[in-house]
Design an enzyme around this catalytic site. Structure first.
Site, PDB file in Angstrom:
ATOM      1  CG  ASN A  10      -9.085  -0.004  11.590  1.00 39.93           C
ATOM      2  OD1 ASN A  10      -7.920  -0.521  11.169  1.00 39.93           O
ATOM      3  ND2 ASN A  10      -9.566   0.987  10.791  1.00 39.93           N
ATOM      4  CD  GLU A  25      -8.906   1.973   7.244  1.00 37.98           C
ATOM      5  OE1 GLU A  25      -8.742   1.425   8.111  1.00 37.98           O
ATOM      6  OE2 GLU A  25      -8.060   3.261   7.295  1.00 37.98           O
ATOM      7  CG  HIS A  76      -5.869  -1.145   8.603  1.00 36.55           C
ATOM      8  ND1 HIS A  76      -5.887   0.264   8.983  1.00 36.55           N
ATOM      9  CD2 HIS A  76      -4.526  -1.299   8.613  1.00 36.55           C
ATOM     10  CE1 HIS A  76      -4.699   0.691   9.441  1.00 36.55           C
ATOM     11  NE2 HIS A  76      -3.993  -0.275   9.126  1.00 36.55           N
ATOM     12  CG  ASP A  90      -0.138  -0.311   2.703  1.00 35.58           C
ATOM     13  OD1 ASP A  90       1.100  -0.280   2.521  1.00 35.58           O
ATOM     14  OD2 ASP A  90      -1.042  -0.449   3.434  1.00 35.58           O
TER      15      ASP A  90
HETATM   16  C1  GLP Z   1      -0.606   1.002   8.602  1.00 33.77           C
HETATM   17  C2  GLP Z   1      -0.446   0.095   7.248  1.00 33.77           C
HETATM   18  C3  GLP Z   1      -0.543  -1.325   7.537  1.00 33.77           C
HETATM   19  C4  GLP Z   1       0.012  -1.775   8.660  1.00 33.77           C
HETATM   20  C5  GLP Z   1      -0.595  -0.972   9.971  1.00 33.77           C
HETATM   21  C6  GLP Z   1       0.091  -1.402  11.369  1.00 33.77           C
HETATM   22  O1  GLP Z   1      -1.779   1.569   8.468  1.00 33.77           O
HETATM   23  N1  GLP Z   1      -1.038   0.373   6.023  1.00 33.77           N
HETATM   24  O2  GLP Z   1      -0.096  -2.192   6.551  1.00 33.77           O
HETATM   25  O3  GLP Z   1       0.027  -3.018   9.000  1.00 33.77           O
HETATM   26  O4  GLP Z   1      -0.544   0.381   9.788  1.00 33.77           O
HETATM   27  O5  GLP Z   1       1.378  -0.670  11.363  1.00 33.77           O
HETATM   28  P1  GLP Z   1       2.273  -0.785  12.843  1.00 33.77           P
HETATM   29  O6  GLP Z   1       3.071  -2.078  12.358  1.00 33.77           O
HETATM   30  O7  GLP Z   1       3.015   0.444  12.803  1.00 33.77           O
HETATM   31  O8  GLP Z   1       1.324  -1.076  14.011  1.00 33.77           O
END
Ligand code: GLP
Length: 250
Positions: A144, A151, A146, A75
């Site tokens: 949440n 989302e 995702h 992403d």
């Molecule tokens: C972002 C990314 C996700 C990721 C998530 C969790 O929103 N789009 O791909 O898995 O955050 O991030 P973290 O590993 O910093 O908790």
């Protein structure tokens, strides 16, 4: 939603984030040693950072050869300039791509500031990646539920597209997003849940207490679009690698 088969992902619970990173890197090395031209979708976020450090060490020591691998982004934010350090592309370049001198031509990227427009960029990326589904998708999870930037309410068959970030995600990402500048991205392009589910293997990494509740919902709650990560229970060959804090509500 139509009735669908339910599978139990394999769950590995390890003591701490270091062991989670080490385990995931072992999985990646095993895949690439078995299939030199493996196609891997890789995430950003804090969770995989240590795994990238370990992977760089492994490549430098010659434990694995990334010469033929294809790496592809999961992403990317929209409307951040290309040189903005907050783009996921720049984060991946800093952590992994540059340190291992990975060839640009084998790094499949989503532009954060497309020459045309975001929907066209999403279509371009969809065409690029749908021709060869990933051998492995490495995922983190948002608070949440995702996956990527899919989302809540994202359809399980969704494809690469432009998405609007939820308030929950914006709040969770706020510290990182606002550190370097004024503009806070509200849109992103993400591989869809459908793209993720068609990979040969999916590895979900989650660490820390803040992920415990959503990991419980993803693995034990209902399978529905309220919790995008619950989609991972609709297919086989899914592995959750958790530290004891993230697994504490299972
Ligand atoms: C972002 C990314 C996700 C990721 C998530 C969790 O929103 N789009 O791909 O898995 O955050 O991030 P973290 O590993 O910093 O908790």
């Amino acid at each position: 939603m139509l009735a669908q088969p339910e599978y139990q992902p394999q769950i590995i619970t390890l003591e701490d984030p270091e062991k989670v990173a080490y385990f995931v890197v072992t999985q990646i090395i095993a895949l690439v040693n078995r299939k030199a031209n493996a196609v891997m979708t890789i995430p950003t976020g804090k969770t995989p950072e240590r795994a990238y450090e370990l992977l760089v060490e492994a490549v430098r020591k010659g434990e694995v050869d990334f010469d033929k691998v294809i790496l592809r982004m999961l992403d990317e934010y929209q409307w951040l300039k290309r040189n903005d350090p907050r783009t996921f592309q720049n984060q991946l370049r800093k952590l992994l791509i540059n340190p291992i001198h990975f060839p640009n031509i084998q790094f499949q990227t989503i532009n954060s500031y497309p020459e045309t427009d975001s929907p066209k960029e999403a279509d371009r990326y969809e065409k690029l990646i749908s021709a060869t589904p990933s051998d492995i998708v490495i995922l983190g999870i948002g608070q949440n539920g995702h996956i990527g930037f899919n989302e809540p309410l994202s359809p399980f068959d969704s494809r690469t597209r432009v998405v609007q970030l939820s308030d929950n995600t914006l709040a969770a990402n706020k510290k990182d997003i606002q550190r370097h500048g004024q503009y806070t991205p509200e849109y992103a392009i993400t591989q869809g849940i459908g793209n993720i589910l068609e990979a040969d293997r999916i590895v979900m990494m989650a660490t820390g207490e803040s992920k415990a509740d959503i990991i419980r919902q993803a693995l034990k709650g209902e399978i529905n679009t309220d919790v995008p990560a619950s989609a991972l229970r609709t297919r086989q060959n899914v592995l959750f690698v958790l530290d004891s804090a993230a697994a504490s509500q299972l």
